[in-house]
Design an enzyme around this catalytic site. Sequence first.
Site, PDB file in Angstrom:
ATOM      1  N   GLU A 100      -5.217   3.678  -3.537  1.00 32.60           N
ATOM      2  CA  GLU A 100      -4.951   2.638  -2.540  1.00 32.60           C
ATOM      3  C   GLU A 100      -6.243   1.883  -2.220  1.00 32.60           C
ATOM      4  O   GLU A 100      -7.015   2.307  -1.344  1.00 32.60           O
ATOM      5  CB  GLU A 100      -4.421   3.273  -1.245  1.00 32.60           C
ATOM      6  CG  GLU A 100      -3.082   3.948  -1.389  1.00 32.60           C
ATOM      7  CD  GLU A 100      -2.298   3.891  -0.077  1.00 32.60           C
ATOM      8  OE1 GLU A 100      -1.160   3.423  -0.088  1.00 32.60           O
ATOM      9  OE2 GLU A 100      -2.840   4.308   0.964  1.00 32.60           O
ATOM     10  N   HIS A 114      -5.611   9.185   3.914  1.00 29.68           N
ATOM     11  CA  HIS A 114      -5.240   7.764   3.995  1.00 29.68           C
ATOM     12  C   HIS A 114      -6.409   6.986   4.605  1.00 29.68           C
ATOM     13  O   HIS A 114      -7.118   7.506   5.471  1.00 29.68           O
ATOM     14  CB  HIS A 114      -3.975   7.602   4.850  1.00 29.68           C
ATOM     15  CG  HIS A 114      -3.414   6.222   4.774  1.00 29.68           C
ATOM     16  ND1 HIS A 114      -3.950   5.178   5.499  1.00 29.68           N
ATOM     17  CD2 HIS A 114      -2.398   5.698   4.036  1.00 29.68           C
ATOM     18  CE1 HIS A 114      -3.271   4.066   5.199  1.00 29.68           C
ATOM     19  NE2 HIS A 114      -2.326   4.354   4.323  1.00 29.68           N
TER      20      HIS A 114
HETATM   21  P1  PGA Z   1       1.039  -1.371   2.610  1.00 28.73           P
HETATM   22  O1  PGA Z   1       0.560   0.094   3.007  1.00 28.73           O
HETATM   23  O2  PGA Z   1       2.089  -1.226   1.530  1.00 28.73           O
HETATM   24  O3  PGA Z   1       1.588  -1.951   3.894  1.00 28.73           O
HETATM   25  O4  PGA Z   1      -0.168  -2.097   2.130  1.00 28.73           O
HETATM   26  C1  PGA Z   1       0.403   1.115   2.060  1.00 28.73           C
HETATM   27  C2  PGA Z   1      -0.252   2.299   2.730  1.00 28.73           C
HETATM   28  O5  PGA Z   1      -1.034   2.090   3.674  1.00 28.73           O
HETATM   29  O6  PGA Z   1      -0.013   3.443   2.367  1.00 28.73           O
END
Ligand code: PGA
Length: 264
Positions: A166, A94
């Site tokens: 992401e 992450h």
């Molecule tokens: P968010 O976070 O939906 O608050 O942007 C997603 C994540 O960090 O996995």
Amino acid sequence: MKRTLIVANWKMHLNTSQASLLLHRLHERIKIHRDIEIVLSPSMLVLQPLSLQIDRRKFRLAAQNAFHKDEGAYTGEVSFTMLQDLVHYVIVGHSDRRYKFGEGLDTVRDKVAAAVRNGIVPILCVGETKNERLQGETMQVLHDQVVSAVSNLTSREIHDIVIAYEPVWALSSGTDYLHHEIPKPGDIAKAVVAIRNDISELYGKKASESVRVLYGGSSSASTARGLMEVEGIDGLLVGGASLNYHEFSGIVDGAYRMRRAEEG
Ligand code: PGA
């Protein structure tokens, strides 16, 4: 057809009683669907009590992190081995871990391998920062992160992993997910193609098709369905909106409606 995967990343929020309350409310709202898998990822401390409360037909658990050695003198760490009977998934790589805790490509690779070795499915997060995006480096960053992370996996092991795209610049602070910039569907689709191409080059077309790819970054009940309909996307990794049960159950409803429309 692959199951739609929706993961609630609660990050460093919710103590045990707050998490139990949210679970209780979600349990009331969320129905069992054979094509949809809902995964909750609470803090390490909350995993054990929550595991005693969840209806396993509805929810699975994920750890947010673990240490890649199976045991030893590593003060403060929890190993994948210790999580084996508790979780089905673990989030690895992450951007919080990469950029706030300095986890580099080698650490992420070792954690992916440790998860698989211990029978836990890694949810490998990859994505470019704002600066990398502005420099036109997105594809190179994704390539480096994907290729290095899976480099210790066999062709049998690769089938089970989940990859979450992401973009770091699209992640919410936890509360501003409704007003945050998110990528255009076409840009997400391009990133997914690049990720699957990397897997295909290393492990073949079949592996690249069986890996589930999620999108994560400021998703909410109002954007979820559109994001899940992007070509190649198999679900969502949800942060901020997963802490609000209206929002999160709205996201799950979006998945139901989408699957129902697909079934005709
Ligand atoms: P968010 O976070 O939906 O608050 O942007 C997603 C994540 O960090 O996995």
